[in-house]
Design a protein around this motif. Structure first.
Motif, PDB file in Angstrom:
ATOM      1  N   PRO A  15      -3.868  -6.149  17.425  1.00 47.09           N
ATOM      2  CA  PRO A  15      -2.993  -5.979  16.261  1.00 47.09           C
ATOM      3  C   PRO A  15      -3.787  -5.466  15.057  1.00 47.09           C
ATOM      4  N   LEU A  16      -3.094  -4.701  14.230  1.00 51.86           N
ATOM      5  CA  LEU A  16      -3.731  -4.180  13.017  1.00 51.86           C
ATOM      6  C   LEU A  16      -3.775  -5.284  11.958  1.00 51.86           C
ATOM      7  N   ALA A  18      -6.166  -2.624   7.601  1.00 49.77           N
ATOM      8  CA  ALA A  18      -5.758  -1.414   8.316  1.00 49.77           C
ATOM      9  C   ALA A  18      -4.354  -0.991   7.905  1.00 49.77           C
ATOM     10  N   LEU A  19      -3.455  -1.954   7.783  1.00 52.35           N
ATOM     11  CA  LEU A  19      -2.084  -1.634   7.393  1.00 52.35           C
ATOM     12  C   LEU A  19      -2.033  -1.043   5.982  1.00 52.35           C
ATOM     13  N   ALA A  20      -2.859  -1.573   5.084  1.00 51.21           N
ATOM     14  CA  ALA A  20      -2.916  -1.034   3.719  1.00 51.21           C
ATOM     15  C   ALA A  20      -3.414   0.410   3.745  1.00 51.21           C
ATOM     16  N   SER A  21      -4.391   0.687   4.607  1.00 53.78           N
ATOM     17  CA  SER A  21      -4.911   2.058   4.727  1.00 53.78           C
ATOM     18  C   SER A  21      -3.830   3.004   5.251  1.00 53.78           C
ATOM     19  N   PHE A  22      -3.048   2.542   6.227  1.00 49.85           N
ATOM     20  CA  PHE A  22      -1.967   3.383   6.741  1.00 49.85           C
ATOM     21  C   PHE A  22      -0.881   3.600   5.690  1.00 49.85           C
ATOM     22  N   GLU A  23      -0.627   2.589   4.829  1.00 43.84           N
ATOM     23  CA  GLU A  23       0.350   2.774   3.755  1.00 43.84           C
ATOM     24  C   GLU A  23      -0.128   3.843   2.782  1.00 43.84           C
ATOM     25  N   GLN A  24      -1.432   3.820   2.448  1.00 47.12           N
ATOM     26  CA  GLN A  24      -1.994   4.850   1.564  1.00 47.12           C
ATOM     27  C   GLN A  24      -1.867   6.226   2.209  1.00 47.12           C
ATOM     28  N   LEU A  25      -2.134   6.305   3.507  1.00 49.94           N
ATOM     29  CA  LEU A  25      -2.032   7.576   4.217  1.00 49.94           C
ATOM     30  C   LEU A  25      -0.586   8.082   4.199  1.00 49.94           C
ATOM     31  N   ARG A  26       0.366   7.179   4.459  1.00 51.99           N
ATOM     32  CA  ARG A  26       1.783   7.563   4.463  1.00 51.99           C
ATOM     33  C   ARG A  26       2.185   8.115   3.099  1.00 51.99           C
TER      34      ARG A  26
END
Length: 160
Positions: A126-127, A131-139
């Protein structure tokens, strides 16, 4: 005759332990011929497997016995090459066990291992929040499109 039914390897208990299907097969003339051929192939398979190195013995299958000719099937050309080198040993072993084999053929049949594919167990990690915060920034940084949609689905999946 290619198989000696009186050889030690051919001696089997008869009667008592047979299933209804085997009893029915043995009672029918054509069925008894099929049953006898299956017994011959299984007995030959035992001798062939013991005459070969373990890995090759598991890969090699007795496909046919016709008169004094043995046909062996293997899953690849590499197996076939090694088996051809060992055919004299296999034939000696079979002949010592009461078979009268004068010729042997090797056929490559790639489907022999088709059913033995082992699917590896899926390992899921699981992330974490970082990691989830990084993906939110990427999105947020991506323009609208398929990649941004995929990142949003990933976030919904891991947050939901």
């Amino acid at each position: 005759m290619t198989w000696n039914p009186h050889s030690p390897s051919a001696t089997r208990k008869r009667g008592g332990g047979q299933s209804h299907a085997l009893g029915w097969l043995a009672g029918d003339q054509q069925g008894s011929q099929v049953l006898e051929m299956a017994r011959q192939l299984m007995a030959a398979q035992t001798h062939v497997s013991k005459a070969l190195p373990p890995a090759l013995g598991k890969a090699c299958k007795v496909a046919r016995i016709d008169r004094q000719q043995l046909t062996l099937a293997v899953p690849s050309a590499a197996h076939a090459a090694k088996l051809r080198q060992l055919l004299p040993t296999v034939m000696r072993r079979l002949n010592a066990a009461g078979w009268n084999i004068t010729d042997a053929l090797v056929h490559v049949q790639a489907h022999l291992f088709a059913g033995e594919t082992i699917k590896p167990e899926r390992q899921i990690q699981p992330l974490d929040e970082r990691a989830l915060a990084s993906f939110e920034q990427l999105r947020d940084a991506l323009p609208q499109g398929p990649l941004a949609d995929a990142v949003a689905r990933l976030l919904r999946h891991h947050r939901g």
